[in-house]
Design a protein around this motif. Structure first.
Motif, PDB file in Angstrom:
ATOM      1  N   ASP A 114     119.843 162.449  70.611  1.00 48.27           N
ATOM      2  CA  ASP A 114     120.566 162.290  69.355  1.00 48.27           C
ATOM      3  C   ASP A 114     120.154 160.974  68.706  1.00 48.27           C
ATOM      4  O   ASP A 114     119.578 160.100  69.356  1.00 48.27           O
ATOM      5  CB  ASP A 114     122.074 162.319  69.594  1.00 48.27           C
ATOM      6  CG  ASP A 114     122.524 161.207  70.514  1.00 48.27           C
ATOM      7  OD1 ASP A 114     122.945 160.154  70.027  1.00 48.27           O
ATOM      8  OD2 ASP A 114     122.424 161.383  71.751  1.00 48.27           O
ATOM      9  N   PRO A 115     120.417 160.787  67.398  1.00 48.50           N
ATOM     10  CA  PRO A 115     119.968 159.573  66.706  1.00 48.50           C
ATOM     11  C   PRO A 115     120.475 158.277  67.326  1.00 48.50           C
ATOM     12  O   PRO A 115     119.752 157.283  67.366  1.00 48.50           O
ATOM     13  CB  PRO A 115     120.507 159.769  65.284  1.00 48.50           C
ATOM     14  CG  PRO A 115     120.563 161.240  65.108  1.00 48.50           C
ATOM     15  CD  PRO A 115     120.962 161.784  66.447  1.00 48.50           C
ATOM     16  N   ALA A 116     121.725 158.239  67.804  1.00 53.40           N
ATOM     17  CA  ALA A 116     122.267 157.003  68.387  1.00 53.40           C
ATOM     18  C   ALA A 116     121.498 156.603  69.640  1.00 53.40           C
ATOM     19  O   ALA A 116     121.163 155.419  69.834  1.00 53.40           O
ATOM     20  CB  ALA A 116     123.748 157.190  68.695  1.00 53.40           C
ATOM     21  N   THR A 117     121.198 157.568  70.496  1.00 52.68           N
ATOM     22  CA  THR A 117     120.427 157.265  71.704  1.00 52.68           C
ATOM     23  C   THR A 117     119.023 156.803  71.359  1.00 52.68           C
ATOM     24  O   THR A 117     118.481 155.889  71.976  1.00 52.68           O
ATOM     25  CB  THR A 117     120.365 158.510  72.612  1.00 52.68           C
ATOM     26  OG1 THR A 117     121.690 158.962  72.884  1.00 52.68           O
ATOM     27  CG2 THR A 117     119.667 158.188  73.922  1.00 52.68           C
ATOM     28  N   PHE A 118     118.431 157.425  70.342  1.00 58.13           N
ATOM     29  CA  PHE A 118     117.086 157.027  69.925  1.00 58.13           C
ATOM     30  C   PHE A 118     117.068 155.607  69.384  1.00 58.13           C
ATOM     31  O   PHE A 118     116.161 154.822  69.702  1.00 58.13           O
ATOM     32  CB  PHE A 118     116.568 158.006  68.868  1.00 58.13           C
ATOM     33  CG  PHE A 118     115.261 157.601  68.255  1.00 58.13           C
ATOM     34  CD1 PHE A 118     114.066 157.822  68.916  1.00 58.13           C
ATOM     35  CD2 PHE A 118     115.215 156.975  67.010  1.00 58.13           C
ATOM     36  CE1 PHE A 118     112.858 157.445  68.353  1.00 58.13           C
ATOM     37  CE2 PHE A 118     114.016 156.594  66.445  1.00 58.13           C
ATOM     38  CZ  PHE A 118     112.833 156.823  67.118  1.00 58.13           C
ATOM     39  N   ILE A 119     118.060 155.247  68.563  1.00 55.87           N
ATOM     40  CA  ILE A 119     118.115 153.895  68.000  1.00 55.87           C
ATOM     41  C   ILE A 119     118.316 152.860  69.111  1.00 55.87           C
ATOM     42  O   ILE A 119     117.709 151.782  69.083  1.00 55.87           O
ATOM     43  CB  ILE A 119     119.227 153.803  66.947  1.00 55.87           C
ATOM     44  CG1 ILE A 119     118.856 154.623  65.710  1.00 55.87           C
ATOM     45  CG2 ILE A 119     119.471 152.349  66.548  1.00 55.87           C
ATOM     46  CD1 ILE A 119     117.632 154.141  64.974  1.00 55.87           C
ATOM     47  N   ASN A 120     119.158 153.159  70.073  1.00 55.81           N
ATOM     48  CA  ASN A 120     119.362 152.229  71.190  1.00 55.81           C
ATOM     49  C   ASN A 120     118.078 152.021  71.983  1.00 55.81           C
ATOM     50  O   ASN A 120     117.764 150.895  72.389  1.00 55.81           O
ATOM     51  CB  ASN A 120     120.465 152.757  72.109  1.00 55.81           C
ATOM     52  CG  ASN A 120     121.828 152.725  71.451  1.00 55.81           C
ATOM     53  OD1 ASN A 120     122.071 151.921  70.550  1.00 55.81           O
ATOM     54  ND2 ASN A 120     122.727 153.593  71.884  1.00 55.81           N
ATOM     55  N   MET A 121     117.323 153.079  72.185  1.00 55.56           N
ATOM     56  CA  MET A 121     116.058 152.952  72.895  1.00 55.56           C
ATOM     57  C   MET A 121     115.025 152.228  72.039  1.00 55.56           C
ATOM     58  O   MET A 121     114.218 151.443  72.542  1.00 55.56           O
ATOM     59  CB  MET A 121     115.541 154.338  73.290  1.00 55.56           C
ATOM     60  CG  MET A 121     114.269 154.319  74.136  1.00 55.56           C
ATOM     61  SD  MET A 121     113.641 155.982  74.473  1.00 55.56           S
ATOM     62  CE  MET A 121     113.147 156.470  72.820  1.00 55.56           C
ATOM     63  N   TYR A 122     115.054 152.475  70.730  1.00 50.89           N
ATOM     64  CA  TYR A 122     114.106 151.845  69.810  1.00 50.89           C
ATOM     65  C   TYR A 122     114.323 150.338  69.740  1.00 50.89           C
ATOM     66  O   TYR A 122     113.367 149.557  69.663  1.00 50.89           O
ATOM     67  CB  TYR A 122     114.266 152.466  68.421  1.00 50.89           C
ATOM     68  CG  TYR A 122     113.232 152.036  67.405  1.00 50.89           C
ATOM     69  CD1 TYR A 122     112.030 152.725  67.273  1.00 50.89           C
ATOM     70  CD2 TYR A 122     113.466 150.953  66.562  1.00 50.89           C
ATOM     71  CE1 TYR A 122     111.078 152.339  66.344  1.00 50.89           C
ATOM     72  CE2 TYR A 122     112.528 150.560  65.630  1.00 50.89           C
ATOM     73  CZ  TYR A 122     111.339 151.254  65.520  1.00 50.89           C
ATOM     74  OH  TYR A 122     110.409 150.856  64.592  1.00 50.89           O
ATOM     75  N   ASP A 123     115.591 149.911  69.768  1.00 53.08           N
ATOM     76  CA  ASP A 123     115.916 148.484  69.664  1.00 53.08           C
ATOM     77  C   ASP A 123     115.876 147.760  71.001  1.00 53.08           C
ATOM     78  O   ASP A 123     116.042 146.539  71.036  1.00 53.08           O
ATOM     79  CB  ASP A 123     117.312 148.308  69.046  1.00 53.08           C
ATOM     80  CG  ASP A 123     117.363 148.773  67.600  1.00 53.08           C
ATOM     81  OD1 ASP A 123     116.297 148.786  66.955  1.00 53.08           O
ATOM     82  OD2 ASP A 123     118.464 149.125  67.127  1.00 53.08           O
ATOM     83  N   ARG A 124     115.680 148.478  72.073  1.00 55.77           N
ATOM     84  CA  ARG A 124     115.678 147.845  73.387  1.00 55.77           C
ATOM     85  C   ARG A 124     114.435 146.985  73.548  1.00 55.77           C
ATOM     86  O   ARG A 124     113.319 147.401  73.194  1.00 55.77           O
ATOM     87  CB  ARG A 124     115.716 148.913  74.479  1.00 55.77           C
ATOM     88  CG  ARG A 124     115.904 148.372  75.887  1.00 55.77           C
ATOM     89  CD  ARG A 124     115.926 149.531  76.866  1.00 55.77           C
ATOM     90  NE  ARG A 124     116.947 150.507  76.501  1.00 55.77           N
ATOM     91  CZ  ARG A 124     117.023 151.730  77.045  1.00 55.77           C
ATOM     92  NH1 ARG A 124     116.111 152.105  77.940  1.00 55.77           N
ATOM     93  NH2 ARG A 124     117.984 152.552  76.668  1.00 55.77           N
ATOM     94  N   PRO A 125     114.551 145.759  74.079  1.00 58.00           N
ATOM     95  CA  PRO A 125     113.371 144.895  74.246  1.00 58.00           C
ATOM     96  C   PRO A 125     112.408 145.481  75.270  1.00 58.00           C
ATOM     97  O   PRO A 125     112.811 146.133  76.242  1.00 58.00           O
ATOM     98  CB  PRO A 125     113.964 143.570  74.735  1.00 58.00           C
ATOM     99  CG  PRO A 125     115.285 143.941  75.326  1.00 58.00           C
ATOM    100  CD  PRO A 125     115.791 145.106  74.521  1.00 58.00           C
ATOM    101  N   ILE A 126     111.118 145.226  75.027  1.00 58.43           N
ATOM    102  CA  ILE A 126     110.098 145.787  75.916  1.00 58.43           C
ATOM    103  C   ILE A 126     109.747 144.857  77.069  1.00 58.43           C
ATOM    104  O   ILE A 126     109.075 145.261  78.007  1.00 58.43           O
ATOM    105  CB  ILE A 126     108.821 146.116  75.125  1.00 58.43           C
ATOM    106  CG1 ILE A 126     108.244 144.851  74.473  1.00 58.43           C
ATOM    107  CG2 ILE A 126     109.089 147.183  74.084  1.00 58.43           C
ATOM    108  CD1 ILE A 126     106.921 145.090  73.759  1.00 58.43           C
ATOM    109  N   ASP A 127     110.199 143.579  76.999  1.00 57.91           N
ATOM    110  CA  ASP A 127     109.871 142.631  78.064  1.00 57.91           C
ATOM    111  C   ASP A 127     110.917 142.726  79.177  1.00 57.91           C
ATOM    112  O   ASP A 127     111.695 141.813  79.429  1.00 57.91           O
ATOM    113  CB  ASP A 127     109.789 141.199  77.528  1.00 57.91           C
ATOM    114  CG  ASP A 127     111.052 140.811  76.752  1.00 57.91           C
ATOM    115  OD1 ASP A 127     111.779 141.728  76.331  1.00 57.91           O
ATOM    116  OD2 ASP A 127     111.288 139.609  76.588  1.00 57.91           O
TER     117      ASP A 127
END
Length: 253
Positions: free
Chosen positions: A225-238
């Motif tokens: 869902d969009p909320a889960t996608f946004i949370n994953m998108y904003d998660r830091p990669i380091d």
């Protein structure tokens, strides 16, 4: 008469050796490659395509849905200049299919606006939205403008084929039908016209996706869902990997 011959010792000084010049191989990375590719194609940004499905309330006016997305696109275009949104919105009796083509930033803002409405409004007219697939860095657009079509007459089926199919099979059929429909509209729809209109169920009934498939995808828990996608998108990669953790933890003596 004797001549004396003096042997001159010629001093041979070694010439300084020229420094060895290693071949300079131009090194680049994938980001530079993509930027150069976009520059040659006169593109300002990477083009992405997103497929969304959602459930809508029965008593909602279809005009309200159209006006909502047009207002969102207009608001975002003021901040993302030159990043126009093209695509297709199919409004079924109780669901919708949404195909969006634009930059990643614009798509991010569109689904973020939906999340904001979901948080602030208890009963929002768009429910159970799911992201089916996102295609990054597509070479060209399917649609030259934004098209909206209302499917007034429901397509009748003898049985619900989704009951005997897996999620993979349903998504494959979803992408196949939407691809065929997009190619048809790309060839037939002219720039500046209002688009396919509301008679797709009559002109190309074999290219229309079954609403049962859309409902099936909306209820699927495996799709994001969009909320889960946004949370994953904003998660830091380091993030800290397991290989970076030393155990036992070092202690001071």
């Amino acid at each position: 008469m004797s001549f004396s011959v003096h042997n001159r010792k010629t001093s041979k000084k070694p010439y300084p050796l020229e420094p060895l010049l290693l071949p300079q191989v131009p090194r680049s990375n994938y980001l530079h490659f993509q930027e150069e590719k976009q520059r040659l194609q006169l593109k300002k940004f990477l083009l992405n395509r997103m497929f969304l499905v959602a459930r809508i309330e029965v008593n909602v006016e279809r005009k309200e849905i159209v006006e909502y997305y047009e207002e969102v696109f207009h608001t975002i275009s003021k901040q993302h200049l030159g990043e126009a949104v093209t695509g297709l919105l199919l409004i079924y009796p109780t669901s919708l299919l949404l195909i969006l083509e634009s930059s990643s930033g614009t798509l991010y803002r569109i689904i973020s606006d939906y999340i904001g409405h979901k948080k602030n409004e208890i009963e929002y007219f768009i429910q159970e939205m799911k992201i089916v697939v996102i295609s990054h860095n597509i070479p060209t657009r399917f649609f030259m403008q934004w098209h909206v079509s209302v499917i007034k007459v429901p397509v009748m089926y003898l049985d619900d084929v989704t009951q005997s199919q897996s999620l993979k099979e349903v998504i494959t059929e979803f992408l196949t039908q939407t691809h065929k429909l997009s190619l048809h509209l790309c060839k037939t729809a002219k720039v500046g016209t209002k688009g396919p209109g509301n008679n797709l169920h009559q002109s190309v009934p074999d290219l229309l996706l079954s609403e049962q498939i859309i409902k099936y995808l909306c209820k699927s828990e495996e799709l994001m869902d969009p909320a889960t996608f946004i949370n994953m998108y904003d998660r830091p990669i380091d993030v800290t990997l397991d290989s970076e953790v030393v155990w036992p933890a070092p202690s001071c003596f």
